[in-house]
Design an enzyme around this catalytic site. Structure first.
Site, mmCIF file in Angstrom:
data_model
loop_
_atom_site.group_PDB
_atom_site.id
_atom_site.type_symbol
_atom_site.label_atom_id
_atom_site.label_comp_id
_atom_site.label_asym_id
_atom_site.label_seq_id
_atom_site.Cartn_x
_atom_site.Cartn_y
_atom_site.Cartn_z
ATOM 1 N N ARG A 188 13.162 24.115 -3.328
ATOM 2 C CA ARG A 188 12.696 25.242 -4.150
ATOM 3 C C ARG A 188 11.446 25.894 -3.585
ATOM 4 O O ARG A 188 11.109 27.009 -3.952
ATOM 5 C CB ARG A 188 12.431 24.764 -5.594
ATOM 6 C CG ARG A 188 13.701 24.531 -6.364
ATOM 7 C CD ARG A 188 13.409 24.055 -7.767
ATOM 8 N NE ARG A 188 12.885 22.693 -7.795
ATOM 9 C CZ ARG A 188 12.550 22.044 -8.909
ATOM 10 N NH1 ARG A 188 12.659 22.641 -10.079
ATOM 11 N NH2 ARG A 188 12.114 20.815 -8.861
ATOM 12 N N ARG A 226 9.224 31.964 -14.234
ATOM 13 C CA ARG A 226 8.612 30.637 -14.315
ATOM 14 C C ARG A 226 7.131 30.778 -14.628
ATOM 15 O O ARG A 226 6.401 31.461 -13.920
ATOM 16 C CB ARG A 226 8.829 29.870 -12.998
ATOM 17 C CG ARG A 226 8.335 28.452 -13.069
ATOM 18 C CD ARG A 226 8.928 27.545 -12.016
ATOM 19 N NE ARG A 226 10.283 27.080 -12.309
ATOM 20 C CZ ARG A 226 10.593 26.154 -13.219
ATOM 21 N NH1 ARG A 226 9.644 25.608 -13.948
ATOM 22 N NH2 ARG A 226 11.847 25.782 -13.397
ATOM 23 N N HIS A 239 19.252 24.371 -3.096
ATOM 24 C CA HIS A 239 18.683 25.400 -3.975
ATOM 25 C C HIS A 239 18.602 26.768 -3.320
ATOM 26 O O HIS A 239 18.909 27.777 -3.948
ATOM 27 C CB HIS A 239 17.300 24.981 -4.480
ATOM 28 C CG HIS A 239 16.672 26.061 -5.296
ATOM 29 N ND1 HIS A 239 17.137 26.394 -6.546
ATOM 30 C CD2 HIS A 239 15.674 26.933 -5.029
ATOM 31 C CE1 HIS A 239 16.430 27.402 -7.026
ATOM 32 N NE2 HIS A 239 15.541 27.744 -6.121
ATOM 33 N N ASP A 274 0.815 -1.218 0.000
ATOM 34 C CA ASP A 274 0.000 0.000 0.000
ATOM 35 C C ASP A 274 0.850 1.270 0.000
ATOM 36 O O ASP A 274 0.336 2.375 0.087
ATOM 37 C CB ASP A 274 -0.943 0.002 1.209
ATOM 38 C CG ASP A 274 -0.201 -0.004 2.539
ATOM 39 O OD1 ASP A 274 1.056 -0.022 2.515
ATOM 40 O OD2 ASP A 274 -0.847 0.026 3.587
ATOM 41 N N GLU A 328 3.215 2.091 2.287
ATOM 42 C CA GLU A 328 3.775 2.482 3.586
ATOM 43 C C GLU A 328 5.214 1.974 3.701
ATOM 44 O O GLU A 328 5.584 0.970 3.106
ATOM 45 C CB GLU A 328 2.923 1.906 4.718
ATOM 46 C CG GLU A 328 1.568 2.579 4.811
ATOM 47 C CD GLU A 328 0.738 2.078 5.979
ATOM 48 O OE1 GLU A 328 1.186 1.138 6.683
ATOM 49 O OE2 GLU A 328 -0.358 2.623 6.180
ATOM 50 N N LYS A 378 14.881 35.138 -15.881
ATOM 51 C CA LYS A 378 13.919 34.060 -16.148
ATOM 52 C C LYS A 378 12.642 34.260 -15.350
ATOM 53 O O LYS A 378 12.688 34.715 -14.214
ATOM 54 C CB LYS A 378 14.579 32.729 -15.751
ATOM 55 C CG LYS A 378 13.691 31.527 -15.819
ATOM 56 C CD LYS A 378 14.410 30.270 -15.344
ATOM 57 C CE LYS A 378 13.956 29.852 -13.950
ATOM 58 N NZ LYS A 378 14.575 28.611 -13.467
ATOM 59 N N ASP A 386 19.117 32.172 -14.071
ATOM 60 C CA ASP A 386 18.182 33.105 -13.445
ATOM 61 C C ASP A 386 18.944 33.909 -12.400
ATOM 62 O O ASP A 386 20.094 33.586 -12.071
ATOM 63 C CB ASP A 386 16.963 32.387 -12.833
ATOM 64 C CG ASP A 386 17.356 31.242 -11.908
ATOM 65 O OD1 ASP A 386 18.363 31.373 -11.194
ATOM 66 O OD2 ASP A 386 16.662 30.215 -11.909
HETATM 67 C C1 R5P Z 1 15.289 27.042 -10.255
HETATM 68 O O1 R5P Z 1 15.381 28.176 -9.808
HETATM 69 C C2 R5P Z 1 16.428 26.067 -10.258
HETATM 70 O O2 R5P Z 1 17.631 26.652 -9.905
HETATM 71 C C3 R5P Z 1 16.558 25.397 -11.607
HETATM 72 O O3 R5P Z 1 16.881 26.368 -12.579
HETATM 73 C C4 R5P Z 1 15.294 24.722 -12.017
HETATM 74 O O4 R5P Z 1 14.710 24.100 -10.937
HETATM 75 C C5 R5P Z 1 15.548 23.733 -13.103
HETATM 76 O O5 R5P Z 1 14.353 23.073 -13.382
HETATM 77 P P1 R5P Z 1 13.980 22.722 -14.864
HETATM 78 O O6 R5P Z 1 15.107 21.917 -15.414
HETATM 79 O O7 R5P Z 1 12.702 21.925 -14.707
HETATM 80 O O8 R5P Z 1 13.734 23.989 -15.598
#
Ligand code: R5P
Length: 338
Positions: free
Chosen positions: A121, A219, A155, A62, A64, A217, A194
């Site tokens: 993140r 998202r 991160h 399941d 766990e 960048k 970024d």
């Molecule tokens: C985001 O700020 C991280 O530093 C990476 O740039 C990001 O997580 C990479 O993810 P992906 O390859 O899905 O764009």
């Protein structure tokens, strides 16, 4: 540095403030790992010259998880190695289960070595009604009984503030820079995909003696990003895109598009500490013309990733982890591993 001697109280010996302290005698230590990265465990075992004891992490039909230690840890310091890489929730739960088993079996101190820290993140709400998963994971880890956390190129540095217990964030940048050195041309530019990666880019740039450019960048979703502007001169230059992690490959692909639009030379090397590389990511990188990919073994490559192009060069973080563990256990400083 000048040293001062505190006045001795009756019945006490004097204490030298500022003098080199004798490290405490090493505590007996036991090494354990979860199932996330057996190759890294073997490499750390070799680098440390210490055996990892057996433990069993069972997953029931399941879903766990149950962890069982196959040897006693009573009175021992325990080091648990487990990156919380995909499947993130399973590996996280395994780590928590192992730590809980150690605490209940009377380990004296539990050090978690989490080379890749999943959920890092998620460090703020960004004005939306979201959870802050990085904080939640830190709370769960502490609650389970972790006394000290070691990560690599996590991160977000904010993660340290999410823990009340000590956290050391090591860096694999010098190792990756060594692998890059013979591959980069003298007119290359280090590209931060970024603004958040600028600090990382500066470290590579310093080690390799190259300039830095930064992509702005945004998202759009978990799989889509957009780069509208590049700060820095990339025209006619080969680019080295650096990042802490590559997951879907979307960031790298969009950066490459923007870099080429800005006149950068077509060939690009990509390096990242953590090769999350979800299914389909390598295909995207290859289609975008990534020529070389350099990553560490913080996360094991899947057989699919290993056999696809661009061929990934893997640098081991095992010596870095082994050095950190050795220093930690002998009361030494980890500062120069940051
Ligand atoms: C985001 O700020 C991280 O530093 C990476 O740039 C990001 O997580 C990479 O993810 P992906 O390859 O899905 O764009």
């Amino acid at each position: 540095m000048a040293t001062a001697t505190a006045p001795a109280q009756a019945g006490q010996s004097s204490v030298e403030i500022g003098a080199a302290r004798t490290p405490p005698p090493p505590m007996p230590t036991i090494f354990l790992s979860g199932s996330a990265n057996p190759n890294l465990r073997d490499a750390v075992e070799l680098a440390l010259g210490s055996r990892f004891i057996a433990s069993t992490c069972e997953m029931f039909p399941d879903g766990e998880v149950l962890a069982r230690l196959d040897e006693s840890v009573r009175g021992f310091e325990v080091v648990v190695l487990q990156p919380t890489s995909p499947p993130v929730n399973d590996h996280l739960m395994e780590l928590l289960a192992i730590v809980d088993a150690c605490r209940r079996a009377a380990a004296t101190r539990i050090v978690a070595v989490v080379p890749y820290f999943g959920y890092a993140r998620s460090d703020r709400r960004d004005g939306r009604r979201t959870a802050i998963m990085g904080r939640l994971v830190a709370d769960l880890m502490e609650r389970a009984g972790i006394d000290h956390v070691i990560t690599i190129d996590v991160h977000t540095p904010a993660l340290e503030g999410f823990f009340r217990v000590p956290m050391d964030n090591l860096t694999a940048v010098p190792l990756l820079a060594d692998a890059l050195r013979p591959r980069v041309l003298p007119n290359a530019v280090i590209v931060a995909p970024d603004v958040g990666a600028t600090r990382l880019a500066n470290r590579y740039a310093m080690l390799l003696g190259l300039p830095v450019a930064v992509c702005q960048k945004q998202r759009v979703s978990g799989t889509e990003v957009s780069v509208k502007r590049i700060i820095g001169d990339v025209s006619g230059r080969p680019c080295v895109i650096i990042d802490d992690m590559i997951s879907t490959g979307g960031t790298v692909v969009e950066c490459l598009r923007a870099l080429r639009e800005a006149g950068a030379s077509a060939n690009a090397i990509v390096t990242a500490t953590h090769a999350v590389l979800v299914p389909g990511a390598m295909g995207k990188l290859s289609a975008a013309g990534v020529e070389e990919l350099i990553v560490t073994d913080s996360i094991p490559l899947t057989p699919e990733t290993e056999s696809s192009t661009p061929r990934a060069t893997v640098v081991s973080v095992a010596p870095l982890i082994a050095t950190a563990i050795r220093r930690l256990l002998s009361g030494g400083s980890l500062r120069e591993l940051y």
